[in-house]
Design a protein around this motif. Structure first.
Motif, mmCIF file in Angstrom:
data_model
loop_
_atom_site.group_PDB
_atom_site.id
_atom_site.type_symbol
_atom_site.label_atom_id
_atom_site.label_comp_id
_atom_site.label_asym_id
_atom_site.label_seq_id
_atom_site.Cartn_x
_atom_site.Cartn_y
_atom_site.Cartn_z
ATOM 1 N N ARG A 50 0.853 -1.184 0.000
ATOM 2 C CA ARG A 50 0.000 0.000 0.000
ATOM 3 C C ARG A 50 0.889 1.233 0.000
ATOM 4 N NH1 ARG A 50 -2.659 -1.293 4.188
ATOM 5 N NH2 ARG A 50 -4.430 -2.203 3.125
ATOM 6 N N ASP A 51 0.713 2.129 -0.972
ATOM 7 C CA ASP A 51 1.399 3.417 -0.977
ATOM 8 C C ASP A 51 0.691 4.300 0.049
ATOM 9 O OD1 ASP A 51 3.165 5.386 -3.044
ATOM 10 O OD2 ASP A 51 1.595 6.377 -1.897
ATOM 11 N N LEU A 65 0.482 2.582 -8.455
ATOM 12 C CA LEU A 65 -0.514 2.253 -7.432
ATOM 13 C C LEU A 65 -1.161 3.535 -6.932
ATOM 14 C CD1 LEU A 65 1.229 -0.350 -5.093
ATOM 15 C CD2 LEU A 65 -0.456 -0.772 -6.847
ATOM 16 N N PRO A 66 -2.476 3.607 -6.915
ATOM 17 C CA PRO A 66 -3.127 4.772 -6.304
ATOM 18 C C PRO A 66 -2.843 4.777 -4.797
ATOM 19 C CG PRO A 66 -4.661 3.557 -7.714
ATOM 20 C CD PRO A 66 -3.437 2.716 -7.561
ATOM 21 N N GLY A 68 -3.055 4.523 -0.981
ATOM 22 C CA GLY A 68 -4.014 3.881 -0.095
ATOM 23 C C GLY A 68 -4.640 2.603 -0.633
ATOM 24 N N GLU A 69 -4.480 2.311 -1.923
ATOM 25 C CA GLU A 69 -5.102 1.117 -2.504
ATOM 26 C C GLU A 69 -4.205 -0.103 -2.290
ATOM 27 O OE1 GLU A 69 -6.008 -0.448 -6.933
ATOM 28 O OE2 GLU A 69 -6.947 1.466 -6.426
ATOM 29 N N PRO A 70 -4.725 -1.144 -1.614
ATOM 30 C CA PRO A 70 -3.895 -2.323 -1.344
ATOM 31 C C PRO A 70 -3.781 -3.230 -2.571
ATOM 32 C CG PRO A 70 -6.068 -2.596 -0.386
ATOM 33 C CD PRO A 70 -6.041 -1.233 -0.996
ATOM 34 N N ARG A 71 -2.597 -3.820 -2.754
ATOM 35 C CA ARG A 71 -2.360 -4.804 -3.811
ATOM 36 C C ARG A 71 -1.618 -5.979 -3.227
ATOM 37 N NH1 ARG A 71 -2.310 -2.523 -9.131
ATOM 38 N NH2 ARG A 71 -4.137 -1.178 -9.147
ATOM 39 N N LYS A 72 -2.165 -7.189 -3.443
ATOM 40 C CA LYS A 72 -1.520 -8.408 -2.947
ATOM 41 C C LYS A 72 -0.284 -8.690 -3.797
ATOM 42 C CE LYS A 72 -2.333 -13.134 -1.595
ATOM 43 N NZ LYS A 72 -3.282 -14.183 -1.345
#
Length: 164
Positions: A50-51, A65-66, A68-72
């Motif tokens: 998450r950024d 990555l936007p 606050g947007e989580p990425r697995k």
């Protein structure tokens, strides 16, 4: 990162902070990395990236990555914090992990292996395309060079005749 990794950071669960400031679990001393850049949070057998509002952003496999947007994360993926490129390795599966096909019976790899070509211009099976306009330009340059050589020789001949 290209070549040998500079640092390895083992992840031991929970939330791991990434940034330039000394209070981060992973400190990256690079001006393109924000003081508090991103977080890695443990979820099951993997981590979520998450950024957290960084100035220069975070990319996962070259995709922004936007904030606050989580990425697995999956093993082998490339994460870029600002200008610093890292690779996420895990014990889990990698995105393209497929079993290798079985070796065909009767194939001896020692005898079928070939040496790579050392003549690079001959490895392509395709003919080199030659532009007709480039041939015309080459012909004009050749004519001008011959003309200039002829003028030089003529002036040299005149000079030698006048000096005698």
């Amino acid at each position: 990162m290209q070549g040998k990794p500079v640092n390895e950071f083992p992840l031991s669960g929970g939330t791991v902070t990434v940034g330039r400031a000394a209070d981060n679990a992973i400190q990256i001393a690079d001006d393109s990395v924000s003081s508090h850049h991103a977080e890695l949070t443990s979820e099951g057998d993997s981590y979520v990236l998450r950024d957290i509002g960084s100035t220069n952003g975070t990319k996962l496999n070259n995709e922004q990555l936007p904030p606050g947007e989580p990425r697995k994360l999956v093993g082998g993926e490339v994460v870029k914090f600002g200008g610093m490129e890292c690779r996420y390795d895990s014990e889990g599966k990698r995105p393209s992990s497929k079993p290798l096909p079985p070796v065909k019976a009767g194939v001896d790899l020692k005898t079928t292996a070939t040496r790579p070509s050392t003549i690079f211009q001959n490895v392509s099976p395709f003919k080199k395309k030659v532009d007709k306009s480039s041939r015309t330009i080459q012909a004009i340059i050749l004519v001008l060079a011959i003309g200039a050589l002829g003028c030089f020789l003529f002036l040299l001949w005149k000079f030698l005749q006048t000096s005698h």
